[in-house]
Design an enzyme around this catalytic site. Sequence first.
Site, PDB file in Angstrom:
ATOM      1  CG  ASN A  47      -0.214   0.055   2.534  1.00  0.00           C
ATOM      2  OD1 ASN A  47       1.006   0.036   2.568  1.00  0.00           O
ATOM      3  ND2 ASN A  47      -0.949   0.085   3.620  1.00  0.00           N
ATOM      4  N   GLY A  58       6.520  -2.961  -2.132  1.00  0.00           N
ATOM      5  CA  GLY A  58       5.375  -3.801  -2.453  1.00  0.00           C
ATOM      6  C   GLY A  58       4.472  -3.170  -3.484  1.00  0.00           C
ATOM      7  CB  SER A 182      17.546  -6.397   4.916  1.00  0.00           C
ATOM      8  OG  SER A 182      18.326  -5.226   4.988  1.00  0.00           O
ATOM      9  CE1 TYR A 206      13.717  -3.846   8.228  1.00  0.00           C
ATOM     10  CE2 TYR A 206      16.108  -3.966   8.072  1.00  0.00           C
ATOM     11  CZ  TYR A 206      14.868  -3.886   7.461  1.00  0.00           C
ATOM     12  OH  TYR A 206      14.775  -3.862   6.086  1.00  0.00           O
TER      13      TYR A 206
END
Length: 335
Positions: A47, A58, A182, A206
């Site tokens: 989104n 995305g 990543s 993360y």
Amino acid sequence: MSAASAALLSGGVRAADATQPTAGMSDWTTADIPPQRGRRVLVTGGNGYPQADRSGLGYQDALALARAGADVTIASRNQERGEQAVQHILAHAPGATVRFERLDLADLTSVRAFGARMRASRQGLDVLINNAGVMGRLKREVSIDGFERVFATNTLGHFALTAELMPLLRQGQSPRIVWVTSLRIAESLPLDDLQLDRDYQYAAAYDNTKLANLMLALEFHRRSQAAGWGVSSLAAHPGVVRTNLIPDGPGLDSTEGRRFRWLPFLFQPAAQGALPTLYAATALQAVAGGYYGPRGLRGLRGLPGTAEIPSNALDTQSAASLWSALERLGGVALR
């Protein structure tokens, strides 16, 4: 993702070595995506439609796949932004088949409900892109289920979602899962403290999930081969990309945020950062169990190449332990 520059510039977590082109992919771009008509694709976290000079990976995945003719579902927790992303895609790809479905990866009840809705369609799923992700917050936060928020969203939620969608993937046509990781990952995975209850650091929150996702991609590949699931598992990283990940995470005043603002030359556009994922999701040359990323500037930017898998992601015993822990915590069986 965008946090990779911190490791390279500060001498932190060692980045993977520079990637190299594979035969048939030296100049691979979205123009080389094979026709996707008839293929059903699900992208999590799609989104992040263009806003100022940033957009989400995305969103770029969904846009490129919709343009190639795929039947695309964007799944994310923000209804308004998800529907706006659909409208942006339709404006740039008239006649495309794209829809939004609400999914909160940090809420296992939402994941189960989403899986039930998808299975009720009785249609196979050909591509699952486990893309959604959040950066660590400066202070530890927990999900509605009581799990550390970054772990719940980036890893546990995607693992549970994949388990929910396995019946559809096994019905798909040459089905693939792409796990987005990543360039910057942890040196090791704290299996005894996956949720950082004892020592929370927002960067580690993360980095741990991105190492976990790469390990899961490889472990899924091994299990699919051994059990004959018929589902290919691949991993991809985008290099360093200018998206909303840092502004929406630790913020522009954090260490990563200052680099984000002061070193713009390191951050490539999201459309280019999406190329390794799109290659893994669609290219006929992409190999199950493969890992793809940009091949320029030590993997920071550039067109897709085959990325070197860091040795810390190849620990099969730790990967099996992680898999078991996620099945237990998520209340699922991925098989």
